[in-house]
Design a protein around this motif. Structure first.
Motif, mmCIF file in Angstrom:
data_model
loop_
_atom_site.group_PDB
_atom_site.id
_atom_site.type_symbol
_atom_site.label_atom_id
_atom_site.label_comp_id
_atom_site.label_asym_id
_atom_site.label_seq_id
_atom_site.Cartn_x
_atom_site.Cartn_y
_atom_site.Cartn_z
ATOM 1 N N THR A 271 0.834 -1.193 0.000
ATOM 2 C CA THR A 271 0.000 0.000 0.000
ATOM 3 C C THR A 271 0.874 1.250 0.000
ATOM 4 O O THR A 271 2.014 1.231 0.450
ATOM 5 C CB THR A 271 -0.946 0.041 1.220
ATOM 6 N N ALA A 272 0.308 2.304 -0.523
ATOM 7 C CA ALA A 272 0.946 3.622 -0.518
ATOM 8 C C ALA A 272 -0.060 4.588 0.103
ATOM 9 O O ALA A 272 -1.211 4.218 0.366
ATOM 10 C CB ALA A 272 1.291 4.041 -1.948
ATOM 11 N N LEU A 273 0.365 5.813 0.342
ATOM 12 C CA LEU A 273 -0.522 6.809 0.931
ATOM 13 C C LEU A 273 -0.829 7.915 -0.064
ATOM 14 O O LEU A 273 0.055 8.396 -0.771
ATOM 15 C CB LEU A 273 0.105 7.407 2.191
ATOM 16 N N TYR A 274 -2.080 8.309 -0.082
ATOM 17 C CA TYR A 274 -2.557 9.387 -0.947
ATOM 18 C C TYR A 274 -3.144 10.484 -0.066
ATOM 19 O O TYR A 274 -3.912 10.210 0.854
ATOM 20 C CB TYR A 274 -3.624 8.830 -1.905
ATOM 21 N N TYR A 275 -2.763 11.715 -0.336
ATOM 22 C CA TYR A 275 -3.229 12.864 0.424
ATOM 23 C C TYR A 275 -4.064 13.760 -0.491
ATOM 24 O O TYR A 275 -3.513 14.488 -1.320
ATOM 25 C CB TYR A 275 -2.033 13.665 0.963
ATOM 26 N N PRO A 276 -5.395 13.720 -0.381
ATOM 27 C CA PRO A 276 -6.211 14.617 -1.199
ATOM 28 C C PRO A 276 -5.810 16.077 -0.939
ATOM 29 O O PRO A 276 -5.449 16.437 0.185
ATOM 30 C CB PRO A 276 -7.639 14.351 -0.713
ATOM 31 N N ASP A 277 -5.902 16.891 -1.968
ATOM 32 C CA ASP A 277 -5.428 18.272 -1.871
ATOM 33 C C ASP A 277 -6.163 19.093 -0.815
ATOM 34 O O ASP A 277 -5.535 19.824 -0.044
ATOM 35 C CB ASP A 277 -5.547 18.977 -3.224
ATOM 36 N N LEU A 278 -7.492 18.992 -0.789
ATOM 37 C CA LEU A 278 -8.271 19.866 0.090
ATOM 38 C C LEU A 278 -9.415 19.133 0.775
ATOM 39 O O LEU A 278 -9.942 18.155 0.252
ATOM 40 C CB LEU A 278 -8.877 21.025 -0.719
ATOM 41 N N TRP A 279 -9.791 19.656 1.915
ATOM 42 C CA TRP A 279 -10.991 19.249 2.641
ATOM 43 C C TRP A 279 -11.800 20.503 2.882
ATOM 44 O O TRP A 279 -11.257 21.502 3.367
ATOM 45 C CB TRP A 279 -10.610 18.615 3.967
ATOM 46 N N MET B 104 0.809 6.219 -17.100
ATOM 47 C CA MET B 104 1.150 5.855 -15.721
ATOM 48 C C MET B 104 0.478 6.806 -14.732
ATOM 49 O O MET B 104 -0.069 6.364 -13.714
ATOM 50 C CB MET B 104 2.663 5.827 -15.528
ATOM 51 N N ASP B 105 0.520 8.108 -15.019
ATOM 52 C CA ASP B 105 -0.148 9.081 -14.140
ATOM 53 C C ASP B 105 -1.636 8.772 -14.031
ATOM 54 O O ASP B 105 -2.214 8.799 -12.944
ATOM 55 C CB ASP B 105 0.030 10.512 -14.660
ATOM 56 N N PHE B 106 -2.249 8.478 -15.166
ATOM 57 C CA PHE B 106 -3.678 8.177 -15.190
ATOM 58 C C PHE B 106 -3.986 6.932 -14.354
ATOM 59 O O PHE B 106 -4.922 6.934 -13.542
ATOM 60 C CB PHE B 106 -4.150 7.984 -16.636
ATOM 61 N N LEU B 107 -3.209 5.863 -14.536
ATOM 62 C CA LEU B 107 -3.443 4.625 -13.783
ATOM 63 C C LEU B 107 -3.308 4.841 -12.278
ATOM 64 O O LEU B 107 -4.135 4.366 -11.497
ATOM 65 C CB LEU B 107 -2.473 3.530 -14.234
ATOM 66 N N VAL B 108 -2.271 5.565 -11.890
ATOM 67 C CA VAL B 108 -2.061 5.839 -10.463
ATOM 68 C C VAL B 108 -3.208 6.692 -9.921
ATOM 69 O O VAL B 108 -3.764 6.401 -8.856
ATOM 70 C CB VAL B 108 -0.691 6.510 -10.223
ATOM 71 N N ASN B 109 -3.578 7.732 -10.656
ATOM 72 C CA ASN B 109 -4.672 8.598 -10.201
ATOM 73 C C ASN B 109 -5.983 7.828 -10.077
ATOM 74 O O ASN B 109 -6.744 8.041 -9.132
ATOM 75 C CB ASN B 109 -4.836 9.797 -11.134
ATOM 76 N N GLN B 110 -6.248 6.930 -11.007
ATOM 77 C CA GLN B 110 -7.477 6.142 -10.928
ATOM 78 C C GLN B 110 -7.517 5.314 -9.648
ATOM 79 O O GLN B 110 -8.560 5.205 -9.005
ATOM 80 C CB GLN B 110 -7.619 5.237 -12.158
ATOM 81 N N GLN B 111 -6.378 4.749 -9.263
ATOM 82 C CA GLN B 111 -6.323 3.962 -8.027
ATOM 83 C C GLN B 111 -6.492 4.856 -6.796
ATOM 84 O O GLN B 111 -7.207 4.509 -5.858
ATOM 85 C CB GLN B 111 -5.007 3.177 -7.944
ATOM 86 N N LYS B 112 -5.819 6.012 -6.814
ATOM 87 C CA LYS B 112 -5.957 6.955 -5.693
ATOM 88 C C LYS B 112 -7.413 7.375 -5.531
ATOM 89 O O LYS B 112 -7.960 7.385 -4.432
ATOM 90 C CB LYS B 112 -5.112 8.212 -5.940
ATOM 91 N N TRP B 113 -8.029 7.729 -6.638
ATOM 92 C CA TRP B 113 -9.392 8.265 -6.586
ATOM 93 C C TRP B 113 -10.416 7.201 -6.252
ATOM 94 O O TRP B 113 -11.402 7.486 -5.582
ATOM 95 C CB TRP B 113 -9.709 8.995 -7.881
ATOM 96 N N ALA B 114 -10.179 5.975 -6.675
ATOM 97 C CA ALA B 114 -11.073 4.874 -6.293
ATOM 98 C C ALA B 114 -11.001 4.659 -4.774
ATOM 99 O O ALA B 114 -12.029 4.476 -4.116
ATOM 100 C CB ALA B 114 -10.706 3.597 -7.045
ATOM 101 N N ALA B 115 -9.791 4.705 -4.235
ATOM 102 C CA ALA B 115 -9.621 4.554 -2.786
ATOM 103 C C ALA B 115 -10.267 5.724 -2.050
ATOM 104 O O ALA B 115 -10.923 5.537 -1.013
ATOM 105 C CB ALA B 115 -8.135 4.454 -2.441
ATOM 106 N N ALA B 116 -10.123 6.941 -2.582
ATOM 107 C CA ALA B 116 -10.720 8.122 -1.954
ATOM 108 C C ALA B 116 -12.245 8.041 -1.982
ATOM 109 O O ALA B 116 -12.907 8.353 -0.987
ATOM 110 C CB ALA B 116 -10.242 9.385 -2.652
ATOM 111 N N LYS B 117 -12.806 7.606 -3.101
ATOM 112 C CA LYS B 117 -14.270 7.482 -3.193
ATOM 113 C C LYS B 117 -14.788 6.466 -2.184
ATOM 114 O O LYS B 117 -15.798 6.695 -1.516
ATOM 115 C CB LYS B 117 -14.672 7.093 -4.610
ATOM 116 N N GLN B 118 -14.103 5.347 -2.078
ATOM 117 C CA GLN B 118 -14.506 4.312 -1.119
ATOM 118 C C GLN B 118 -14.405 4.853 0.313
ATOM 119 O O GLN B 118 -15.302 4.646 1.126
ATOM 120 C CB GLN B 118 -13.621 3.076 -1.295
#
Length: 146
Positions: free
Chosen positions: A55-63, A109-123
Motif C-alpha cells: 500500500t501507498a498513501l494518498y493525500y487529497p489536496d483539500l478538505w 502511468m499518471d492516469f493509472l495511479v490517479n485512478q487507483q488513488k481516486w477509487a480509494a478516496a471514493k470508497q
C-alpha cells in the motif's frame, strides 16, 4: 501547494459558506499499480497478483465543509489535477516519434495511479458519508480562477 490549489484556497477563504477547510488533511491507503508492478518485476513476482502489492498513501489536496441553505454541512475532499492526468491518454499512431511514446507512457502511468488513488478516496468517502471530487482546469475556468 500548487498555484491552482492556492487559487481555490483563496476562493474558499473569501466564501461565507465555508465552515472549515484544510490542505492535505488525511492520508488514504491505496495500491500504486506502477510502483507495485516495478517491485514485482524486480523481485520475480507475479505482478498481476495483488497479494504482492504494497500500500501507498494518498493525500487529497483539500478538505472543505460547506454550509448549505438548509443548515446542513456538505463535506468534500477535493483533488486538483490537470485534465490530461484525469483522462486516459490516446495511444500514439504507429511510427510516432520516440518522445511521443515517452509522453504517452508518462500520461498513462499518471492516469493509472490517479485512478487507483481516486477509487480509494471514493470508497473512503462513501464509508464516511462525505464526497470526493476532482477539479481540473476546466472546473477552475468555470469558477473564474483561470
Amino acid at each position: 501547494m500548487s498555484e491552482w490549489e492556492l487559487k481555490v484556497m483563496d476562493l474558499l477563504d473569501r466564501s461565507d459558506k465555508v465552515v472549515r477547510c484544510a490542505s492535505e488533511p488525511i492520508a488514504i491507503e491505496y495500491k500504486n499499480p506502477v510502483k507495485n508492478m516495478e517491485y514485482c518485476i524486480k523481485n520475480n513476482l507475479d505482478w498481476k497478483n495483488p497479494i504482492y502489492w504494497k500500500t501507498a498513501l494518498y493525500y487529497p489536496d483539500l478538505w472543505i465543509e460547506l454550509k448549505q441553505d438548509d443548515g446542513s454541512v456538505r463535506k468534500i475532499f477535493i483533488e486538483i489535477k490537470p485534465l490530461n492526468q484525469s483522462i486516459a491518454p490516446k495511444i500514439p499512431p504507429p511510427g510516432s516519434k520516440v518522445q511521443t511514446y515517452k509522453t504517452y507512457n508518462k500520461l498513462a502511468m499518471d492516469f493509472l495511479v490517479n485512478q487507483q488513488k481516486w477509487a480509494a478516496a471514493k470508497q473512503f468517502c462513501e464509508a464516511r458519508g462525505t464526497e470526493f471530487m476532482v477539479m481540473t482546469e476546466v472546473t477552475l475556468k468555470k469558477l473564474g480562477l483561470l
